[in-house]
Design an enzyme around this catalytic site. Structure first.
Site, short mmCIF file in Angstrom:
data_model
loop_
_atom_site.label_atom_id
_atom_site.label_comp_id
_atom_site.label_asym_id
_atom_site.label_seq_id
_atom_site.Cartn_x
_atom_site.Cartn_y
_atom_site.Cartn_z
N HIS A 1 1.48 21.53 -11.57
CA HIS A 1 0.99 21.43 -10.19
C HIS A 1 2.17 21.17 -9.23
CE1 HIS A 1 -2.64 19.82 -12.46
NE2 HIS A 1 -3.17 20.83 -11.80
N LEU B 1 1.44 23.35 -19.74
CA LEU B 1 0.89 22.07 -19.27
C LEU B 1 -0.51 22.29 -18.74
CD1 LEU B 1 3.87 20.39 -17.35
CD2 LEU B 1 3.26 20.21 -19.77
N GLN C 1 -17.76 24.91 -10.81
CA GLN C 1 -17.10 25.74 -11.82
C GLN C 1 -17.26 25.15 -13.23
OE1 GLN C 1 -13.31 25.33 -9.64
NE2 GLN C 1 -12.34 25.13 -11.65
N GLY D 1 -1.25 29.08 -10.03
CA GLY D 1 -0.42 29.16 -11.23
C GLY D 1 -0.74 30.38 -12.08
N GLU D 2 0.31 30.98 -12.62
CA GLU D 2 0.11 32.09 -13.58
C GLU D 2 -0.56 31.60 -14.85
OE1 GLU D 2 3.44 34.48 -14.70
OE2 GLU D 2 3.95 34.93 -12.63
N LYS D 3 -0.53 30.29 -15.09
CA LYS D 3 -1.21 29.70 -16.24
C LYS D 3 -2.66 30.20 -16.31
CE LYS D 3 -2.98 26.44 -18.97
NZ LYS D 3 -4.15 25.95 -18.34
N ALA E 1 -5.35 15.13 -11.47
CA ALA E 1 -4.72 14.85 -12.78
C ALA E 1 -3.41 15.66 -12.83
CB ALA E 1 -5.65 15.19 -13.94
N LEU E 2 -2.61 15.43 -11.82
CA LEU E 2 -1.45 16.30 -11.59
C LEU E 2 -0.38 16.15 -12.67
CD1 LEU E 2 -1.02 15.93 -7.72
CD2 LEU E 2 -2.40 17.57 -9.01
N ARG F 1 -6.12 19.15 -19.18
CA ARG F 1 -6.99 18.95 -20.35
C ARG F 1 -6.20 18.72 -21.64
NH1 ARG F 1 -10.67 23.09 -17.66
NH2 ARG F 1 -12.64 22.00 -17.31
P1 AMP Z 1 -6.18 22.87 -11.86
O1 AMP Z 1 -5.93 21.51 -11.29
O2 AMP Z 1 -6.14 22.92 -13.35
O3 AMP Z 1 -7.40 23.53 -11.26
O4 AMP Z 1 -4.98 23.77 -11.40
C1 AMP Z 1 -4.58 23.86 -10.06
C2 AMP Z 1 -3.51 24.91 -9.95
O5 AMP Z 1 -2.40 24.55 -10.77
C3 AMP Z 1 -3.98 26.30 -10.42
O6 AMP Z 1 -3.44 27.28 -9.54
C4 AMP Z 1 -3.38 26.38 -11.80
O7 AMP Z 1 -3.15 27.72 -12.22
C5 AMP Z 1 -2.07 25.65 -11.60
N1 AMP Z 1 -1.52 25.19 -12.88
C6 AMP Z 1 -2.19 24.49 -13.85
N2 AMP Z 1 -1.38 24.31 -14.92
C7 AMP Z 1 -0.20 24.91 -14.62
C8 AMP Z 1 1.04 25.08 -15.32
N3 AMP Z 1 1.23 24.60 -16.54
N4 AMP Z 1 2.04 25.76 -14.70
C9 AMP Z 1 1.87 26.27 -13.46
N5 AMP Z 1 0.73 26.14 -12.74
C10 AMP Z 1 -0.29 25.47 -13.32
#
Ligand code: AMP
Length: 288
Positions: free
Chosen positions: A41, A188, A65, A151-153, A36-37, A191
């Site tokens: 991402h 971003l 998880q 991501g720092e998110k 769901a990029l 979800r």
């Molecule tokens: P996810 O698909 O949500 O598991 O995220 C995969 C990677 O993308 C993880 O390292 C997250 O921290 C990063 N990520 C998610 N949202 C953001 C964002 N808004 N900005 C930067 N990195 C992100």
């Protein structure tokens, strides 16, 4: 014309590709995702491309998880458009195994991580970092990258993975990339698609309120752990639940002593709107 990407589904195929590139002396970069990029991402992918010769992106919605009460079944899955976006960026390999490849029958191993994994997200989601730790360890062993970008998110997740790689002597450099935000500052997230329009408006207040608290902390106008004014502002903005608002040591997320901020810190929060959960965080500079 941009080449279509055919995802790799098996560990054996992935190992064969990585082995060939390693043999050529190429530096491998890895970006794990749950698909769901969005632009967040994609920014990690660009960061990996800037620092390596061959970039692998994984797409795997990791069942371990999610707790039984969480959104595993309804988590957005958009593989076709994910692949198109990654092809546009010129990603070398997309690794999208199914759950049986990662967790075959009889799978019986778990990883327990303490330190930065204690508290914050774990308080509400005790299963979460165990699930993240096992899947990230497996994905890193399978793709054998030189660098992996997070991501720092998800700042606590970044610190947990950094700790995990150090503790298990995984030969990879763990790097963080900045949070990418919408025009109103909302971080971003895949979800965010769950939010109704009124909820989306309230969600946009989270970053504004946290930034204001960061300024107050940096000016010494409020001190740790007195973040009551931040919590009040969040409630006033319409959030219907606050899981945590916490100021922690930036380097290892340990608790800070009461009083002014005397070393680099991180303000982290998790809140709910319409039952949907949002997280965000900001760096806080030490005073003086
Ligand atoms: P996810 O698909 O949500 O598991 O995220 C995969 C990677 O993308 C993880 O390292 C997250 O921290 C990063 N990520 C998610 N949202 C953001 C964002 N808004 N900005 C930067 N990195 C992100």
């Amino acid at each position: 014309m941009i080449q279509e990407i055919v995802p790799i589904r098996s560990i054996a195929q992935l190992r064969a590709q990585v082995g060939r590139k390693r043999g050529l002396g190429q530096r491998i970069g890895f970006v794990p995702t749950m698909g769901a990029l969005h632009e967040g991402h994609l920014s990690l992918v660009r960061a990996a491309q800037a620092r390596s010769d061959f970039v692998i992106v994984s797409i795997f919605v990791n069942p371990r998880q999610f707790s039984p009460q969480e959104d595993l079944d309804s988590y957005p899955r958009t593989e076709k458009s994910d692949l198109a976006q990654l092809a546009d960026l010129g990603v070398d390999v997309v690794y999208a195994p199914d759950a049986r490849e990662i967790y075959p029958d009889g799978f019986a191993t778990s990883i327990q991580i303490n330190g930065p994994a204690i508290g914050l997200e774990s308080a509400r989601r005790p299963h979460f970092f165990g699930g993240v730790a096992i899947v990230v360890t497996k994905l890193l062993m399978q793709s054998q990258p030189d660098i992996a970008i997070f991501g720092e998110k998800d700042f606590q997740q970044f610190r947990v993975i950094e700790r995990l790689a150090r503790d298990l002597d995984l030969p990879v450099e763990i790097l963080a990339a900045p949070t990418i935000r919408d025009a109103d500052g909302l971080a971003l997230s895949s979800r965010n698609a769950y939010l109704t329009e009124p909820e989306r408006r309230i969600a946009g207040r989270l970053n504004v309120i946290l930034r204001k608290s960061v300024r107050a902390l940096e000016a010494g106008a409020i001190t740790a752990p007195e973040l009551v004014s931040t919590e009040q502002a969040l409630t006033m903005a319409g959030f219907d639940g606050i899981d945590y608002v916490a100021l922690r040591d930036e380097s290892d997320l340990s608790e800070l002593p009461a009083g002014p901020v005397t070393k680099p810190a991180r303000l982290l929060a998790a809140v709910r709107v319409g039952g949907k959960r949002l997280i965000d965080n900001f760096a806080v500079r030490a005073i003086g």
